[in-house]
Structures are given as C-alpha cells and as structure tokens.
Design a protein around this motif. Structure first.
Motif, PDB file in Angstrom:
ATOM      1  N   VAL A   1       0.839  -1.196   0.000  1.00  8.82           N
ATOM      2  CA  VAL A   1       0.000   0.000   0.000  1.00  8.82           C
ATOM      3  C   VAL A   1       0.874   1.247   0.000  1.00  8.82           C
ATOM      4  O   VAL A   1       1.778   1.366   0.819  1.00  8.82           O
ATOM      5  CB  VAL A   1      -0.908   0.024   1.251  1.00  8.82           C
ATOM      6  CG1 VAL A   1      -1.771   1.277   1.248  1.00  8.82           C
ATOM      7  CG2 VAL A   1      -1.765  -1.234   1.300  1.00  8.82           C
ATOM      8  N   ALA A   2       0.590   2.152  -0.916  1.00  9.05           N
ATOM      9  CA  ALA A   2       1.466   3.311  -1.065  1.00  9.05           C
ATOM     10  C   ALA A   2       0.920   4.540  -0.344  1.00  9.05           C
ATOM     11  O   ALA A   2      -0.286   4.686  -0.133  1.00  9.05           O
ATOM     12  CB  ALA A   2       1.639   3.618  -2.554  1.00  9.05           C
ATOM     13  N   ASP A   3       1.829   5.417   0.016  1.00 13.84           N
ATOM     14  CA  ASP A   3       1.466   6.695   0.628  1.00 13.84           C
ATOM     15  C   ASP A   3       2.568   7.700   0.284  1.00 13.84           C
ATOM     16  O   ASP A   3       3.623   7.316  -0.230  1.00 13.84           O
ATOM     17  CB  ASP A   3       1.339   6.527   2.149  1.00 13.84           C
ATOM     18  CG  ASP A   3       0.662   7.724   2.795  1.00 13.84           C
ATOM     19  OD1 ASP A   3       0.645   7.791   4.038  1.00 13.84           O
ATOM     20  OD2 ASP A   3       0.158   8.610   2.051  1.00 13.84           O
TER      21      ASP A   3
ATOM     22  N   THR B   1       6.651   8.906  -2.843  1.00 15.44           N
ATOM     23  CA  THR B   1       5.739   7.780  -2.634  1.00 15.44           C
ATOM     24  C   THR B   1       6.536   6.614  -2.038  1.00 15.44           C
ATOM     25  O   THR B   1       7.609   6.299  -2.511  1.00 15.44           O
ATOM     26  CB  THR B   1       5.144   7.325  -3.980  1.00 15.44           C
ATOM     27  OG1 THR B   1       4.636   8.470  -4.654  1.00 15.44           O
ATOM     28  CG2 THR B   1       4.027   6.322  -3.762  1.00 15.44           C
ATOM     29  N   TYR B   2       5.971   6.034  -0.992  1.00 16.42           N
ATOM     30  CA  TYR B   2       6.673   4.912  -0.371  1.00 16.42           C
ATOM     31  C   TYR B   2       5.631   3.856   0.023  1.00 16.42           C
ATOM     32  O   TYR B   2       4.443   4.173   0.160  1.00 16.42           O
ATOM     33  CB  TYR B   2       7.442   5.373   0.867  1.00 16.42           C
ATOM     34  CG  TYR B   2       6.551   5.720   2.034  1.00 16.42           C
ATOM     35  CD1 TYR B   2       5.861   6.950   2.063  1.00 16.42           C
ATOM     36  CD2 TYR B   2       6.363   4.842   3.102  1.00 16.42           C
ATOM     37  CE1 TYR B   2       5.025   7.250   3.120  1.00 16.42           C
ATOM     38  CE2 TYR B   2       5.526   5.144   4.157  1.00 16.42           C
ATOM     39  CZ  TYR B   2       4.851   6.358   4.162  1.00 16.42           C
ATOM     40  OH  TYR B   2       4.016   6.664   5.208  1.00 16.42           O
ATOM     41  N   ILE B   3       6.081   2.651   0.186  1.00 15.53           N
ATOM     42  CA  ILE B   3       5.170   1.589   0.610  1.00 15.53           C
ATOM     43  C   ILE B   3       5.071   1.626   2.133  1.00 15.53           C
ATOM     44  O   ILE B   3       6.085   1.661   2.836  1.00 15.53           O
ATOM     45  CB  ILE B   3       5.668   0.202   0.153  1.00 15.53           C
ATOM     46  CG1 ILE B   3       5.754   0.169  -1.367  1.00 15.53           C
ATOM     47  CG2 ILE B   3       4.752  -0.898   0.662  1.00 15.53           C
ATOM     48  CD1 ILE B   3       4.450   0.444  -2.079  1.00 15.53           C
ATOM     49  N   LYS B   4       3.807   1.630   2.600  1.00 17.72           N
ATOM     50  CA  LYS B   4       3.611   1.780   4.038  1.00 17.72           C
ATOM     51  C   LYS B   4       4.081   0.570   4.821  1.00 17.72           C
ATOM     52  O   LYS B   4       4.254  -0.522   4.264  1.00 17.72           O
ATOM     53  CB  LYS B   4       2.121   2.024   4.322  1.00 17.72           C
ATOM     54  CG  LYS B   4       1.693   3.429   3.935  1.00 17.72           C
ATOM     55  CD  LYS B   4       0.195   3.569   3.890  1.00 17.72           C
ATOM     56  CE  LYS B   4      -0.375   3.776   5.279  1.00 17.72           C
ATOM     57  NZ  LYS B   4      -1.737   4.334   5.208  1.00 17.72           N
ATOM     58  N   ASP B   5       4.235   0.804   6.110  1.00 15.12           N
ATOM     59  CA  ASP B   5       4.711  -0.207   7.036  1.00 15.12           C
ATOM     60  C   ASP B   5       4.050  -1.563   6.809  1.00 15.12           C
ATOM     61  O   ASP B   5       2.829  -1.685   6.772  1.00 15.12           O
ATOM     62  CB  ASP B   5       4.421   0.263   8.465  1.00 15.12           C
ATOM     63  CG  ASP B   5       5.036  -0.689   9.472  1.00 15.12           C
ATOM     64  OD1 ASP B   5       4.505  -0.793  10.584  1.00 15.12           O
ATOM     65  OD2 ASP B   5       6.048  -1.325   9.128  1.00 15.12           O
TER      66      ASP B   5
END
Lengths: 200, 307
Positions: free
Chosen positions: B63-65, B78-82
């Motif tokens: 899931v990206a944020d 944009t990074y992939i969430k925990d």
C-alpha cells in the motif's frame, strides 16, 4: 531376449574387441536417454538401450578368459590398467547411474584426465546442475581434442540451452511486431471490403 | 548488499518503476524504525528485490502513501507503508551487514579493517534492535548463516576449485533467509529463488573482484576454476579474458533458469506490477548486471580505422 548379441551390436562373431567396443559406443550414443527426454517414444528407446547393454555384457562374458582388465564388472571394482577407457562410465551414464559414474571419474589418476575425461566429467556435472564447472570441463575437452564432434555437440547444446533463457518473456517484450501484424490484418480486411463493393 | 540484483529500468513501465522506487523508499523507512536510523545507509537494491518476492509470497498488497523524505526534502515521495514484508527484509539486512562487518574485521587490513571496526557497534545495535521483533525461526537464522559463512571460509582457504560448490554454499544462505517465516509451498519456492539469486551474487562478485584478487594473489573462486586462462595480461594491465567471460555468461544463464522458473510459480494471480518487476529483474536486470560487470573488466576492443 533371444536375439543374437552380435547382431544386436551389428558386428560379426569374429570382430575384434576394439570393433565391439566401437559398435557399443556408437549405439550407446545413439540411444542415450538424454536425446529423448521429451520424446513420447522414450520408453521404446529405453528398451533398445537395455538390449544393447545386455548384448555387450553377454559378449564380454563369453570372451572373458581371465586377465581381461575392466571386463564385465559394472561397479567400482573396475581395475585401472592405465589404458584410458571410459566405457564403464559411459555405460553407467546411459543406465542413469550417475553417482556411480562420478565415483569412477573422480578416482581417475590425474595423468589420465584428458579430453574424454573432461567431457564425461562435464556431462556429469551438467546433469546435476553444476553449470559453471560443467562448462569449464566441456570447454577443456574441446580444447584438448578440437576435432571431436561429440564434445563440440555438448558445448553447443549448453550454448543453445543458455540462449533460450527467458525465451517467451524476451520475445513478447517488443509489442511492435504485434501492432504491425494487427495493422496489416486491418489493411487486408479493409481492402477486401472495398473489393466486395459493399463499402463499410 | 552488493547491488547486483536490480531491474533493467529502460524496460520497466512507468508504473512498475514507480512501485519499485516506492518499495525502495518503504524499505528505507522500515529499516529506520526496525533497525535504527544509521542502518538506512546499508539499504540496497538486492533487498528491494527480496521485498517484492516476499510480497508475492505472502499475497499481501503493498500500500502506497506519500511523505517527505529526509534525504530528498524537496518533494514528497511515494513509499510503501509499514508492512511485515519490509520489516522482515530490514531485519535480515541487519543480520547480513553484521556478518559482513565481522568478516571484514577478520579478513581485511588497513582502512577496510578500520571501517569495519567503526561499523561494528552500529551493526551490533542494528541486530539487537531487530531482535525485538524476531520470531523464533528468525533467531535460528543467525546461527545457520554464521555456520554457512564459516564453511564458505574454510572452502576458500583450502583453495576449492569448484565454483559451483562455493556458490552453492552462499546460495544456501540466501535460500535460508528468503524462505523463512512463510507457509510451506511459498517457503520452498522462495528457497529456490534465494539459492539461485545467491549463486548469481557470489559469482558476479567473484568476477568483479577477479582482477584485484589476481594482482594481490588472493583467492578468487573464478580464478580457482579457470586458472590463469581467466586473465589476459596486456602490457602493465591485467584484464578478464573475453573467452572466459563468455563461458561465464553461458553458465550463468543456465544457472538462472531454475530460480526464474521457481519465481514464475509465485506469479499466478499475483500483483501485476510486482510480477513485472521480478520478471524484469530475472530476465533483463541480472543478465544486464553480468554484462556490465564483464564490460568493466575486459579489454576494450580497439576501434577499426579505415585506411
């Protein structure tokens, strides 16, 4: 099996030992299971191979009159007479007894590790997925005996298999050709429509 | 780790490339919280690859944020969430970094030893912090990795001339940590992927170090297999022999078939961009890395002149 062993190998009754060996080798190469891996006739080939092996064994037994080095014994009791002969190894390989073949190969004194040794060692290594070592040994075999077709074949086979890595991924990669063929199809269809005079 | 396992970017679709970058950023964040801020400096492409594989294995969707990044403060990234997949990669990365530091301390001298000495407390801290979230099977990883690394060391010291034997040991280490904490089917698949990729890394690294090792009379796995035919001496300079380089290419592509085929088994109904990234890495990225490494170390062909 009631067939005459000599006719199975395609030699006459008074053929020399060398001729018998040569005939055996050629047949073993021809019917080697590796050549028939995906072939629906693989079981038939297996039968043939068995026939050839049995014929060879029978002839060896008949001719063995003591003092014959490396006669019909199949396993590690193979006595090393210093003559470079890897019949035993080839036979074990054709029977799928790879670990036994490898034991014999590995116990070969370093003085006798020529082209054929390298080729067989390479084949055994490739069989168990040791591709780096296999490549090196097969190339050494080709280098030591450049005229030998068998070794060249093995090297080409490795190259061919390597070249097919990622096969369908790499050919699907370019969608250009697909577009072209789709366009071409439409052009042809369009022309056909006009020809029919219907006009779309 | 080494950065050999990465995609061939020109053939990635834009959204695939964005996902890949997001995994990389997500990994960085995960390392920050899981193993300490300084561990982020050991971030590598190799572990971005592993995280993609782990996501495919668990079937979880990344899931990206968007957030501001310390290293790139101008625009939100944009990074992939925990996620557990990223945290797992962070912990394994710490483990391997600590192993490498310990190795360097023992083997290297001079500036490299000094660097290792300075890195040691941080590496230990990373592992201790990681331990808090480790499961039991992860804890036993450390011991099996160390045992395998010792075995590898022994083989190298004894001058083993079988490149496959050596590469296999390293491959097995990677197989271990790729496959831990997964259900059986996925674990077996990831083990094969890990083994193959591990062998690739070991051999590529050996090729990269070959010239230096030759000059300094140090053990090198490729040199050990091929002997002096692996190098071409030209005047004062030593190069990797083209013939051996071509052989290595052939063998390596053969060797990659099994891990690539294993990876395909993870792709049924898998996240499309993740599948595309993993395929790109296997079929384009890794062969490209190999080619780059070979180009770096072989003699440049002389230009043909027309007279």
């Amino acid at each position: 099996m009631s067939k005459d062993p000599y006719s199975v190998l395609g030699v006459s009754r008074d053929a020399s030992d060398a001729e018998i060996k040569k005939a055996y080798r050629e047949l073993a190469r021809k019917y080697h299971p590796d050549n028939y891996v995906d072939n629906p006739l693989a079981d038939l080939v297996e039968e043939k191979m068995k026939e050839v092996n049995e014929a060879y064994d029978l002839i060896q037994k008949e001719r063995a009159s003591g003092g014959k080095t490396g006669g019909s014994s199949r396993y590690s009791s193979y006595t090393y007479s210093g003559i470079t002969s890897f019949e035993e190894v080839r036979r074990l390989i054709s029977e799928g007894k790879y670990s036994e073949a490898e034991i014999i190969i590995d116990s070969t004194p370093s003085g006798d590790r020529g082209a054929e040794w390298n080729y067989l060692k390479g084949a055994l290594l490739a069989n168990r997925g040791y591709y780096y070592d296999a490549q090196k040994h097969i190339e050494t075999a080709c280098y030591l005996d450049p005229q030998n077709a068998e070794y060249q074949d093995a090297r080409n086979k490795l190259r061919y298999q390597s070249g097919s890595y990622g096969g369908s991924y790499r050919t699907q990669g370019s969608s250009n050709s697909d577009c072209c063929s789709i366009c071409a199809t439409f052009l042809v269809l369009d022309a056909c429509c006009d020809c029919c005079g219907a006009g779309c | 780790m080494f950065g050999y396992v990465k995609p061939y970017i020109p053939e990635l679709k834009v959204r695939e490339h964005e996902l890949y970058r997001a995994l990389y950023c997500g990994l960085c964040r995960a390392m920050g919280s899981e193993t300490g801020t300084l561990s982020r400096f050991t971030l590598s492409y190799d572990f971005a690859f592993l995280s993609a594989v782990r996501f495919l294995a668990t079937g979880n969707v990344p899931v990206a944020d968007k957030k501001t990044c310390m290293a790139h403060p101008l625009k939100k990234r944009t990074y992939i969430k925990d996620s557990e997949e990223l945290r797992y990669c962070a912990r394994v990365s710490a483990l391997l970094t600590e192993g490498k530091v310990r190795d360097d301390l023992a083997d290297e001298s001079g500036i490299k030893k000094l660097r290792a000495l300075l890195a040691r407390p941080e590496a230990s801290y990373m592992v201790r912090k990681a331990k808090k979230n480790c499961s039991d099977s992860e804890n036993s990883l450390k011991d099996s990795i160390n045992a395998s690394l010792s075995r590898l060391s022994e083989l190298e010291v004894s001058g083993c001339d079988s490149l496959d034997t050596l590469a296999e040991v390293f491959g097995d280490i990677c197989g271990e940590f790729c496959s831990a904490c997964l259900p059986e089917r996925e674990s077996r698949i990831c083990r094969e992927i890990g083994r193959g990729v591990g062998r690739f890394i070991y051999v590529t690294d050996a090729l990269d170090d070959l010239r230096d090792d030759f000059k300094k009379h140090r053990f090198n796995p490729v040199l050990s297999l091929y002997g002096d035919s692996a190098v071409e001496v030209c005047g004062n300079e030593v190069y990797l022999s083209r013939a051996v380089a071509e052989s290595m290419k052939t063998s390596m592509l053969l060797d990659l078939k099994r891990p690539a085929a294993s990876a395909e088994l993870l792709m049924d109904g898998g996240h499309p961009e993740l599948c595309a990234i993993v395929r790109n890495i296997f079929y384009l990225g890794m062969p490209n890395t190999l080619q780059e490494t070979i180009e770096k170390h072989t003699k440049k062909e002389l230009q043909n002149t027309n007279h």
